[in-house]
Design an enzyme around this catalytic site. Structure first.
Site, short mmCIF file in Angstrom:
data_model
loop_
_atom_site.label_atom_id
_atom_site.label_comp_id
_atom_site.label_asym_id
_atom_site.label_seq_id
_atom_site.Cartn_x
_atom_site.Cartn_y
_atom_site.Cartn_z
N HIS A 290 -9.17 -3.74 -2.55
CA HIS A 290 -8.17 -3.01 -1.76
C HIS A 290 -8.59 -1.54 -1.64
O HIS A 290 -8.56 -0.96 -0.54
CB HIS A 290 -6.80 -3.15 -2.41
CG HIS A 290 -5.68 -2.41 -1.75
ND1 HIS A 290 -4.60 -3.03 -1.15
CD2 HIS A 290 -5.46 -1.07 -1.58
CE1 HIS A 290 -3.78 -2.10 -0.65
NE2 HIS A 290 -4.27 -0.91 -0.90
N GLU A 291 -8.98 -0.94 -2.77
CA GLU A 291 -9.37 0.48 -2.76
C GLU A 291 -10.70 0.68 -2.03
O GLU A 291 -10.86 1.64 -1.27
CB GLU A 291 -9.49 1.02 -4.20
CG GLU A 291 -8.25 0.84 -5.07
CD GLU A 291 -6.96 1.27 -4.42
OE1 GLU A 291 -6.98 2.18 -3.57
OE2 GLU A 291 -5.91 0.68 -4.74
N HIS B 167 -10.22 1.02 1.53
CA HIS B 167 -9.75 2.34 1.99
C HIS B 167 -10.93 3.27 2.29
O HIS B 167 -10.83 4.11 3.18
CB HIS B 167 -8.84 2.99 0.94
CG HIS B 167 -7.40 2.54 0.99
ND1 HIS B 167 -6.64 2.59 2.15
CD2 HIS B 167 -6.59 2.05 0.02
CE1 HIS B 167 -5.42 2.15 1.87
NE2 HIS B 167 -5.36 1.80 0.61
N CYS C 120 0.85 -1.19 0.00
CA CYS C 120 0.00 0.00 0.00
C CYS C 120 0.89 1.24 0.00
O CYS C 120 1.90 1.27 0.70
CB CYS C 120 -0.89 -0.03 1.24
SG CYS C 120 -2.03 1.35 1.35
C1 SB7 Z 1 -1.60 -4.70 -4.27
C2 SB7 Z 1 -1.51 -3.35 -4.37
C3 SB7 Z 1 -2.65 -2.56 -4.49
C4 SB7 Z 1 -3.87 -3.20 -4.52
C5 SB7 Z 1 -3.96 -4.55 -4.42
C6 SB7 Z 1 -2.83 -5.30 -4.31
C7 SB7 Z 1 -2.61 -1.07 -4.60
C8 SB7 Z 1 -1.48 -0.41 -3.93
C9 SB7 Z 1 -1.59 1.08 -3.96
N1 SB7 Z 1 -2.46 1.53 -2.95
O1 SB7 Z 1 -2.02 1.77 -1.73
C10 SB7 Z 1 -3.75 1.92 -3.26
O2 SB7 Z 1 -4.58 2.01 -2.20
NI NI Z 2 -3.64 1.10 -0.43
#
Ligand code: SB7
Ligand code: NI
Length: 194
Positions: free
Chosen positions: A153-154, A157, A110
């Site tokens: 993942h987003e 957040h 992240c």
């Molecule tokens: C690995 C990385 C991400 C999502 C899923 C698996 C995004 C990394 C960048 N971020 O921190 C976005 O929130």
């Molecule tokens: Ni992230």
């Protein structure tokens, strides 16, 4: 232009606060924020620009990560030899998801976390999503594969959830635990035909 200095890190309250619904149609300010966020991803993925400005490459960025507590995020990534996919999600809702779970073999990272955290981050293999785009148009999309993982993942957040919250503390490589997700309809295990 956004740089790593604009990205808040672990411990900042914006990362733990549930984000607010974005008024639609979007204000000029919200549209500009999304454009700046997408430009950050483009810059971060361009090796030369990333090197010049010290950017960590990212495939997604959620507004709370730049201390804007709003329900919106951008995603950008390319599959081998393909043009990058760029998508903006405003007020996304998960309508349904597969029963099947998945995870990235090397775990997740992240931009708001300056350390590597090992362990399995369980995600649903497929999600059906309803959202609004940067022009205020609503759309429904079914995501699978890497895109589905990045989306989740987003989406996390926006709800104050960090990827490592989903790693089992006692057994970090534990698999196949269904991730808790706010879903507006129900489970949908129908195979996707795309
Ligand atoms: C690995 C990385 C991400 C999502 C899923 C698996 C995004 C990394 C960048 N971020 O921190 C976005 O929130
Ligand atoms: Ni992230």
């Amino acid at each position: 232009m956004l740089t790593m200095d604009d990205i808040v890190r672990e411990g900042h309250p914006a990362l733990r606060k549930p984000a607010e619904e974005v008024p639609v149609p979007l204000s000029e300010e919200d549209r500009q924020t999304l454009e700046d966020m997408m430009q950050f991803l483009r810059n971060s993925q361009d090796p030369e620009t990333a090197e010049t400005y010290g950017l960590r490459p990212g495939v997604g960025l959620a507004a709370p990560q730049i201390n804007v507590s709003k329900n919106m995020f951008v995603v950008r990534f390319a599959e081998e030899d393909e043009e990058p996919i760029e998508m903006t999600f405003v007020n996304p809702k998960i309508i349904s998801h597969s029963a099947e779970t998945t995870h990235l073999p090397d775990g997740e990272g992240c931009l708001s976390v300056d350390r590597s955290v090992e362990g399995t981050v369980p995600r649903y293999s497929r999600v059906k999503v309803e959202a609004t785009d940067e022009n205020g148009h609503s759309f429904t999309i079914r995501l699978r594969g890497f895109f589905a993982i990045v989306f989740q993942h987003e989406f996390d957040h926006l709800n104050g959830i960090m990827f490592y919250d989903r790693i089992d503390g006692d057994d970090p490589y534990k698999e196949d635990v269904p991730p808790a997700l706010k879903v507006i309809r129900s489970q949908d295990d129908t195979p996707l035909s795309f």
